[in-house]
Design a protein around this motif. Structure first.
Motif, PDB file in Angstrom:
ATOM      1  N   ASP A 146       4.009   7.321   3.881  1.00  0.00           N
ATOM      2  CA  ASP A 146       3.267   7.394   2.614  1.00  0.00           C
ATOM      3  C   ASP A 146       3.767   6.403   1.577  1.00  0.00           C
ATOM      4  OD1 ASP A 146       1.550   9.465   3.522  1.00  0.00           O
ATOM      5  OD2 ASP A 146       3.113  10.946   3.115  1.00  0.00           O
ATOM      6  N   TYR A 147       4.253   5.255   2.049  1.00  0.00           N
ATOM      7  CA  TYR A 147       4.582   4.169   1.135  1.00  0.00           C
ATOM      8  C   TYR A 147       3.297   3.539   0.592  1.00  0.00           C
ATOM      9  CZ  TYR A 147       9.282   4.323   3.220  1.00  0.00           C
ATOM     10  OH  TYR A 147      10.528   4.710   3.668  1.00  0.00           O
ATOM     11  N   LEU A 148       2.232   3.680   1.362  1.00  0.00           N
ATOM     12  CA  LEU A 148       0.911   3.221   0.962  1.00  0.00           C
ATOM     13  C   LEU A 148      -0.058   4.390   1.055  1.00  0.00           C
ATOM     14  CD1 LEU A 148       0.740  -0.121   2.997  1.00  0.00           C
ATOM     15  CD2 LEU A 148       1.303   0.123   0.575  1.00  0.00           C
ATOM     16  N   ASP A 149      -1.113   4.336   0.277  1.00  0.00           N
ATOM     17  CA  ASP A 149      -2.144   5.375   0.282  1.00  0.00           C
ATOM     18  C   ASP A 149      -3.148   5.063   1.384  1.00  0.00           C
ATOM     19  OD1 ASP A 149      -4.266   7.075  -0.174  1.00  0.00           O
ATOM     20  OD2 ASP A 149      -4.330   6.737  -2.333  1.00  0.00           O
ATOM     21  N   ILE A 150      -3.202   5.913   2.391  1.00  0.00           N
ATOM     22  CA  ILE A 150      -4.105   5.674   3.522  1.00  0.00           C
ATOM     23  C   ILE A 150      -5.556   5.594   3.060  1.00  0.00           C
ATOM     24  CG2 ILE A 150      -4.203   8.148   4.043  1.00  0.00           C
ATOM     25  CD1 ILE A 150      -4.583   5.218   6.535  1.00  0.00           C
ATOM     26  N   ASN A 151      -5.931   6.385   2.057  1.00  0.00           N
ATOM     27  CA  ASN A 151      -7.320   6.364   1.583  1.00  0.00           C
ATOM     28  C   ASN A 151      -7.662   5.025   0.939  1.00  0.00           C
ATOM     29  OD1 ASN A 151      -7.913   9.095   2.350  1.00  0.00           O
ATOM     30  ND2 ASN A 151      -6.705   9.781   0.598  1.00  0.00           N
ATOM     31  N   GLU A 152      -6.698   4.449   0.235  1.00  0.00           N
ATOM     32  CA  GLU A 152      -6.931   3.134  -0.370  1.00  0.00           C
ATOM     33  C   GLU A 152      -7.083   2.063   0.714  1.00  0.00           C
ATOM     34  OE1 GLU A 152      -4.702  -0.310  -3.014  1.00  0.00           O
ATOM     35  OE2 GLU A 152      -3.851   1.710  -2.973  1.00  0.00           O
ATOM     36  N   VAL A 153      -6.231   2.119   1.729  1.00  0.00           N
ATOM     37  CA  VAL A 153      -6.293   1.139   2.808  1.00  0.00           C
ATOM     38  C   VAL A 153      -7.625   1.243   3.542  1.00  0.00           C
ATOM     39  CG1 VAL A 153      -5.278   0.455   5.021  1.00  0.00           C
ATOM     40  CG2 VAL A 153      -3.786   1.020   3.081  1.00  0.00           C
ATOM     41  N   VAL A 154      -8.029   2.458   3.872  1.00  0.00           N
ATOM     42  CA  VAL A 154      -9.293   2.666   4.586  1.00  0.00           C
ATOM     43  C   VAL A 154     -10.466   2.188   3.740  1.00  0.00           C
ATOM     44  CG1 VAL A 154     -10.886   4.458   5.376  1.00  0.00           C
ATOM     45  CG2 VAL A 154      -8.488   4.512   6.099  1.00  0.00           C
ATOM     46  N   ALA A 155     -10.479   2.557   2.460  1.00  0.00           N
ATOM     47  CA  ALA A 155     -11.587   2.170   1.588  1.00  0.00           C
ATOM     48  C   ALA A 155     -11.692   0.657   1.465  1.00  0.00           C
ATOM     49  CB  ALA A 155     -11.414   2.804   0.210  1.00  0.00           C
ATOM     50  N   PHE A 156     -10.544  -0.016   1.356  1.00  0.00           N
ATOM     51  CA  PHE A 156     -10.571  -1.473   1.230  1.00  0.00           C
ATOM     52  C   PHE A 156     -11.125  -2.112   2.498  1.00  0.00           C
ATOM     53  CE2 PHE A 156      -8.855  -5.723   1.646  1.00  0.00           C
ATOM     54  CZ  PHE A 156      -9.112  -6.265   0.399  1.00  0.00           C
ATOM     55  N   LEU A 157     -10.670  -1.647   3.653  1.00  0.00           N
ATOM     56  CA  LEU A 157     -11.157  -2.214   4.914  1.00  0.00           C
ATOM     57  C   LEU A 157     -12.652  -1.994   5.081  1.00  0.00           C
ATOM     58  CD1 LEU A 157      -8.245  -1.184   7.310  1.00  0.00           C
ATOM     59  CD2 LEU A 157      -8.728  -3.469   6.408  1.00  0.00           C
ATOM     60  N   GLN A 158     -13.139  -0.857   4.613  1.00  0.00           N
ATOM     61  CA  GLN A 158     -14.557  -0.546   4.781  1.00  0.00           C
ATOM     62  C   GLN A 158     -15.444  -1.290   3.796  1.00  0.00           C
ATOM     63  OE1 GLN A 158     -14.252   3.853   4.583  1.00  0.00           O
ATOM     64  NE2 GLN A 158     -15.188   3.851   6.617  1.00  0.00           N
ATOM     65  N   THR A 159     -14.936  -1.603   2.614  1.00  0.00           N
ATOM     66  CA  THR A 159     -15.802  -2.160   1.574  1.00  0.00           C
ATOM     67  C   THR A 159     -15.522  -3.619   1.225  1.00  0.00           C
ATOM     68  OG1 THR A 159     -14.332  -1.394  -0.210  1.00  0.00           O
ATOM     69  CG2 THR A 159     -16.058   0.120   0.530  1.00  0.00           C
ATOM     70  N   SER A 160     -14.312  -4.090   1.491  1.00  0.00           N
ATOM     71  CA  SER A 160     -13.937  -5.424   0.998  1.00  0.00           C
ATOM     72  C   SER A 160     -13.641  -6.444   2.089  1.00  0.00           C
ATOM     73  CB  SER A 160     -12.723  -5.299   0.068  1.00  0.00           C
ATOM     74  OG  SER A 160     -13.022  -4.472  -1.036  1.00  0.00           O
ATOM     75  N   LYS A 161     -13.545  -6.014   3.332  1.00  0.00           N
ATOM     76  CA  LYS A 161     -13.286  -6.962   4.425  1.00  0.00           C
ATOM     77  C   LYS A 161     -14.541  -7.791   4.685  1.00  0.00           C
ATOM     78  CE  LYS A 161     -13.419  -5.736   8.769  1.00  0.00           C
ATOM     79  NZ  LYS A 161     -14.370  -6.783   9.261  1.00  0.00           N
ATOM     80  N   PRO A 162     -14.429  -9.115   4.696  1.00  0.00           N
ATOM     81  CA  PRO A 162     -15.592  -9.935   5.023  1.00  0.00           C
ATOM     82  C   PRO A 162     -16.144  -9.592   6.408  1.00  0.00           C
ATOM     83  CG  PRO A 162     -13.867 -11.279   4.048  1.00  0.00           C
ATOM     84  CD  PRO A 162     -13.263  -9.931   4.321  1.00  0.00           C
ATOM     85  N   PRO A 163     -17.437  -9.773   6.618  1.00  0.00           N
ATOM     86  CA  PRO A 163     -18.091  -9.313   7.845  1.00  0.00           C
ATOM     87  C   PRO A 163     -17.532  -9.878   9.142  1.00  0.00           C
ATOM     88  CG  PRO A 163     -19.728  -9.874   6.182  1.00  0.00           C
ATOM     89  CD  PRO A 163     -18.409 -10.325   5.647  1.00  0.00           C
ATOM     90  N   LEU A 164     -16.978 -11.102   9.110  1.00  0.00           N
ATOM     91  CA  LEU A 164     -16.515 -11.717  10.353  1.00  0.00           C
ATOM     92  C   LEU A 164     -14.991 -11.815  10.456  1.00  0.00           C
ATOM     93  CD1 LEU A 164     -19.169 -14.552  10.852  1.00  0.00           C
ATOM     94  CD2 LEU A 164     -19.085 -12.292  11.913  1.00  0.00           C
ATOM     95  N   THR A 165     -14.283 -11.177   9.551  1.00  0.00           N
ATOM     96  CA  THR A 165     -12.820 -11.209   9.583  1.00  0.00           C
ATOM     97  C   THR A 165     -12.280 -10.070  10.428  1.00  0.00           C
ATOM     98  OG1 THR A 165     -12.717 -12.190   7.374  1.00  0.00           O
ATOM     99  CG2 THR A 165     -10.719 -11.126   8.196  1.00  0.00           C
TER     100      THR A 165
END
Length: 207
Positions: A146-165
């Motif tokens: 829990d050094y990082l918030d899993i919900n933040e990581v998941v949300a970022f990957l789902q909403t901010s990752k470019p489509p082909l990365t």
């Protein structure tokens, strides 16, 4: 002269392989989509980071820009880090953000700060659509503690990752929330390990 039963076996084998090839060709013809994948390498067995670095080397071989953020092993002089920074720095950005395993630092606040700095760098890299792949090495350990918030990581990957990365996340004990959103999950299973027999970590094998 070839015995008749051997000839018959060869004919059956050839026909069987032809059917398998036809089925495989039909299956491959149906796969036309392309997308940036979320890939998780987890499990107690060896090979999680090694597999991720193998994928990075494929990107380098194809001339694709890519990046690595190391969350735990940053204090180690690893072979992959030395190779990529020395010979392929123009294609692969490499950031060693960790300071070692948590039992080495024995300082939770310091570990959290290092993990969060690594995540900020990771977000910057993942958001750069010019990069084909970003490896987040041992991020699962930071998430586990829990050094990082899993919900933040998941949300970022789902909403901010470019489509082909492609984003590859390694480390044992991957959280279920991450597994649920991943496109590809591989669990390395431990069958036997030389460490149990008293053999230490060695260059070229562990680092």
């Amino acid at each position: 002269m070839v015995p008749e039963h051997d000839v018959a076996d060869e004919v059956r084998h050839t026909a069987k392989m032809a059917r398998k090839k036809a089925a495989r060709d039909r299956l491959m013809a149906e796969k036309s989509g392309e997308k940036g994948l979320i890939i998780v390498h987890t499990g107690a067995g060896k090979g999680k980071s090694s597999s991720a670095f193998g994928m990075i080397m494929r990107c380098v071989a194809h001339g694709f820009p890519c990046a690595v953020v190391q969350f735990i092993k940053g204090a180690w002089d690893t072979g992959e880090r030395r190779l990529l920074t020395t010979h392929f720095g123009e294609l692969c950005q490499f950031y060693a953000m960790g300071e070692g395993f948590t039992w080495e630092t024995q300082d939770r606040a310091r570990d959290i700060a290092a993990a969060q700095a690594g995540w900020e760098k990771a977000k910057q890299l993942i958001g750069d659509s010019s990069l084909r792949m970003v490896v987040l090495d041992e991020i699962n350990i930071a998430l586990r503690y829990d050094y990082l918030d899993i919900n933040e990581v998941v949300a970022f990957l789902q909403t901010s990752k470019p489509p082909l990365t492609h984003v590859v996340l390694t480390g044992r004990n991957a959280k279920q929330e991450l597994i649920d959103i991943a496109d590809l999950v591989t669990e390395m299973t431990l069958v036997k390990h030389h460490f149990a027999a008293g053999v230490k970590a060695q260059p070229g094998i562990e680092f």
